[in-house]
Design an enzyme around this catalytic site. Structure first.
Site, PDB file in Angstrom:
ATOM      1  N   GLU A 238     -29.968 -14.906   8.262  1.00  0.00           N
ATOM      2  CA  GLU A 238     -31.239 -15.289   7.621  1.00  0.00           C
ATOM      3  C   GLU A 238     -30.973 -16.407   6.629  1.00  0.00           C
ATOM      4  O   GLU A 238     -30.019 -16.364   5.860  1.00  0.00           O
ATOM      5  CB  GLU A 238     -31.808 -14.054   6.924  1.00  0.00           C
ATOM      6  CG  GLU A 238     -33.023 -14.266   6.062  1.00  0.00           C
ATOM      7  CD  GLU A 238     -33.423 -12.979   5.332  1.00  0.00           C
ATOM      8  OE1 GLU A 238     -34.326 -13.049   4.483  1.00  0.00           O
ATOM      9  OE2 GLU A 238     -32.827 -11.905   5.604  1.00  0.00           O
ATOM     10  N   ASP A 240     -33.071 -18.060   3.675  1.00  0.00           N
ATOM     11  CA  ASP A 240     -34.270 -18.065   2.845  1.00  0.00           C
ATOM     12  C   ASP A 240     -34.405 -19.433   2.185  1.00  0.00           C
ATOM     13  O   ASP A 240     -33.757 -19.721   1.182  1.00  0.00           O
ATOM     14  CB  ASP A 240     -34.191 -16.966   1.784  1.00  0.00           C
ATOM     15  CG  ASP A 240     -34.194 -15.578   2.394  1.00  0.00           C
ATOM     16  OD1 ASP A 240     -34.799 -15.407   3.465  1.00  0.00           O
ATOM     17  OD2 ASP A 240     -33.576 -14.670   1.811  1.00  0.00           O
ATOM     18  N   GLU A 243     -38.188 -18.530  -1.581  1.00  0.00           N
ATOM     19  CA  GLU A 243     -38.754 -17.265  -2.035  1.00  0.00           C
ATOM     20  C   GLU A 243     -39.198 -17.506  -3.468  1.00  0.00           C
ATOM     21  O   GLU A 243     -38.373 -17.833  -4.330  1.00  0.00           O
ATOM     22  CB  GLU A 243     -37.722 -16.139  -1.953  1.00  0.00           C
ATOM     23  CG  GLU A 243     -37.329 -15.809  -0.520  1.00  0.00           C
ATOM     24  CD  GLU A 243     -36.543 -14.523  -0.430  1.00  0.00           C
ATOM     25  OE1 GLU A 243     -37.112 -13.512   0.010  1.00  0.00           O
ATOM     26  OE2 GLU A 243     -35.358 -14.539  -0.811  1.00  0.00           O
ATOM     27  N   HIS A 254     -28.030 -15.795   4.023  1.00  0.00           N
ATOM     28  CA  HIS A 254     -27.508 -14.447   4.248  1.00  0.00           C
ATOM     29  C   HIS A 254     -26.738 -14.453   5.570  1.00  0.00           C
ATOM     30  O   HIS A 254     -27.305 -14.746   6.629  1.00  0.00           O
ATOM     31  CB  HIS A 254     -28.631 -13.420   4.363  1.00  0.00           C
ATOM     32  CG  HIS A 254     -29.478 -13.263   3.142  1.00  0.00           C
ATOM     33  ND1 HIS A 254     -29.281 -12.267   2.209  1.00  0.00           N
ATOM     34  CD2 HIS A 254     -30.551 -13.968   2.705  1.00  0.00           C
ATOM     35  CE1 HIS A 254     -30.199 -12.368   1.258  1.00  0.00           C
ATOM     36  NE2 HIS A 254     -30.979 -13.389   1.542  1.00  0.00           N
TER      37      HIS A 254
END
Length: 460
Positions: A238, A240, A243, A254
């Site tokens: 993942e 991101d 956020e 991640h």
């Protein structure tokens, strides 16, 4: 029971996770731009659309039945005695995007509303970008040596995204076909109905995974009337990109030891700050407040969250070895803030930054243990799906984004405080009642090689 439904119950292998027909599924259109050249002047419009995740959909018996397979946060055990039978008996239906979920699009802009009340309240949403002209394939992005631009619009009233909310734009290494191939034909719904989600949290609240219902061992959530957890989780790398709320923001890769979507079971799924399991749940984040600059991001600060901003994220190297960030607001290029944490230098994410940050904050370096930037680069090369969502946090009240976290550590300890929100903020019942009108808008999405999406210098 009709003959068709009786057949579905008798032949769970022949059928599978069904596509409902009670509500027409019409995907809201959304354009984005694929860029080449330099300076943002050579961008081609892509006419695509978005689809809401299957988890939000009405799940009922048969393709056109009206008996719920899932109500509140529990499964009907007569229809769902096991995962395969449940998938053969049950369908996910079409969506009324605006009326039920508060999702609207206009040209290149997507708006997600937090609480929408129709027959019953809906809380938040998660949508995926489909490939242009397709209802059976998600758009995938390879972002080695690429940069990604999003424009996030916030109303002047910063309560539109208060403490405890997260308007997120990110990539996960979902299967482009929504897990249809891995289901061996059991998943009849596919990307048209938003199947196939995975991320580095290895979520166990997903109702269907690769054509099998996650009903076995399902435990209703003690604090979320719409959710629960099953025995299975669904894992994948993942990235991101964004956020954020009006108080804090973070971008975070991640890593996972397994590329692509994989299914975990029970305790073999990843856990926060654990070296066990498939993925690094904590990730390696850059949050300006957490990295020592408390005056950089927020209302009327250097990056002013009361105004529209352009957020540029650069993925440098092939494979990716550094992730950079800068902003453009009111015609001004704003480089990402520099870390002021002793022992941690720079304003971008790399293996060396992550190692220094984890040491300074006393956190385990699960990012490195799960493969670090090399593994992130492999996921980027394989292609990842774009996800946009608005959500509140029943597990940790979003404190990890905008407040002191974890609560077991002193707020004055290095790396604990991530924003100005209070330690008791972000509780979903409060956020849902007091900030029901919150929303986030993502617009002017561009993707292309370094320097191609905007006039700002690629080295910023």
């Amino acid at each position: 029971m009709s003959g068709l439904l009786a057949l579905a119950a008798l032949l769970p292998v022949a059928l599978g996770q069904l596509a409902g027909t009670n509500i027409a599924e019409n995907h809201p259109p959304l354009t984005w731009e694929k860029c080449t050249g330099t300076g943002g002047t050579s961008c081609t419009t892509q006419s695509a659309s978005i689809v809401i995740d299957a988890n939000w959909r009405w799940t009922h018996q048969g393709t056109n039945g009206d008996t719920n397979c899932y109500t509140g946060n529990t499964w009907d055990t007569s229809l769902c005695p096991d995962g395969k039978t449940c998938a053969a008996n049950c369908a996910v239906d079409g969506a009324d995007y605006q009326g039920t979920y508060g999702i609207t699009t206009s040209g290149n802009a997507l708006t997600l509303k937090f609480v929408t009340v129709s027959q019953q309240p809906n809380i938040g949403s998660r949508v995926y970008l489909l490939a242009p002209g397709s209802q059976t394939e998600y758009q995938t992005f390879n972002f080695n040596n690429q940069e990604f631009v999003i424009m996030c619009r916030f109303d002047v009233d910063v309560s539109q995204l208060p403490c405890g909310l997260n308007g997120a734009l990110y990539f996960t290494q979902m299967d482009a076909d929504g897990g249809v191939a891995k289901s061996n034909g059991a998943n009849k719904a596919g990307p048209k109905y938003g199947t196939g989600y995975c991320d580095a949290q290895c979520p166990r609240d997903i109702k269907f995974i690769n054509g099998v219902a996650n009903s076995q061992g399902w435990v209703p959530s003690p604090n979320d009337t719409n959710a629960g957890t099953g025995l299975m989780g669904t894992c994948c790398p993942e990235m991101d990109v964004w956020e954020a709320n009006s108080v804090s923001s973070a971008y975070t890769p991640h890593t996972c030891t397994t590329l692509g979507q994989s299914t975990c079971t029970g305790t073999t799924c990843s856990a926060p700050n654990s070296t066990q399991g498939t993925c690094d749940q904590a990730g390696c984040d850059f949050n300006s407040f957490r990295m020592g600059n408390t005056a950089f991001f927020g209302p009327h600060l250097t990056v002013d969250t009361t105004q529209k901003m352009t957020v540029v994220t650069q993925f440098v190297g092939n494979p990716v070895n550094t992730i950079k960030r800068f902003y453009v607001q009111n015609g001004k290029v704003i480089p990402n803030s520099q870390s002021t944490i002793p022992g941690v230098t720079g304003n971008s994410i790399s293996d060396s930054f992550c190692a220094a940050q984890k040491t300074a904050f006393g956190d385990p370096n699960t990012f490195s243990q799960k493969g670090g930037m090399a593994t992130m680069g492999k996921a980027a090369s394989a292609g990842m799906v774009l996800v946009m969502s608005l959500w509140d946090d029943h597990a940790a009240d979003m404190l990890w984004l905008d407040a002191p976290y974890p609560p077991t550590k002193s707020p004055s300890a290095a790396g604990v405080t991530r924003g100005t929100c209070a330690a008791n903020s972000g509780q979903p019942p409060t956020v849902e009642s007091q900030s029901a009108n919150a929303q986030v808008t993502f617009s002017n999405i561009r993707f292309g090689p370094l320097g191609s999406t905007s006039a700002a210098p690629a080295s910023s």
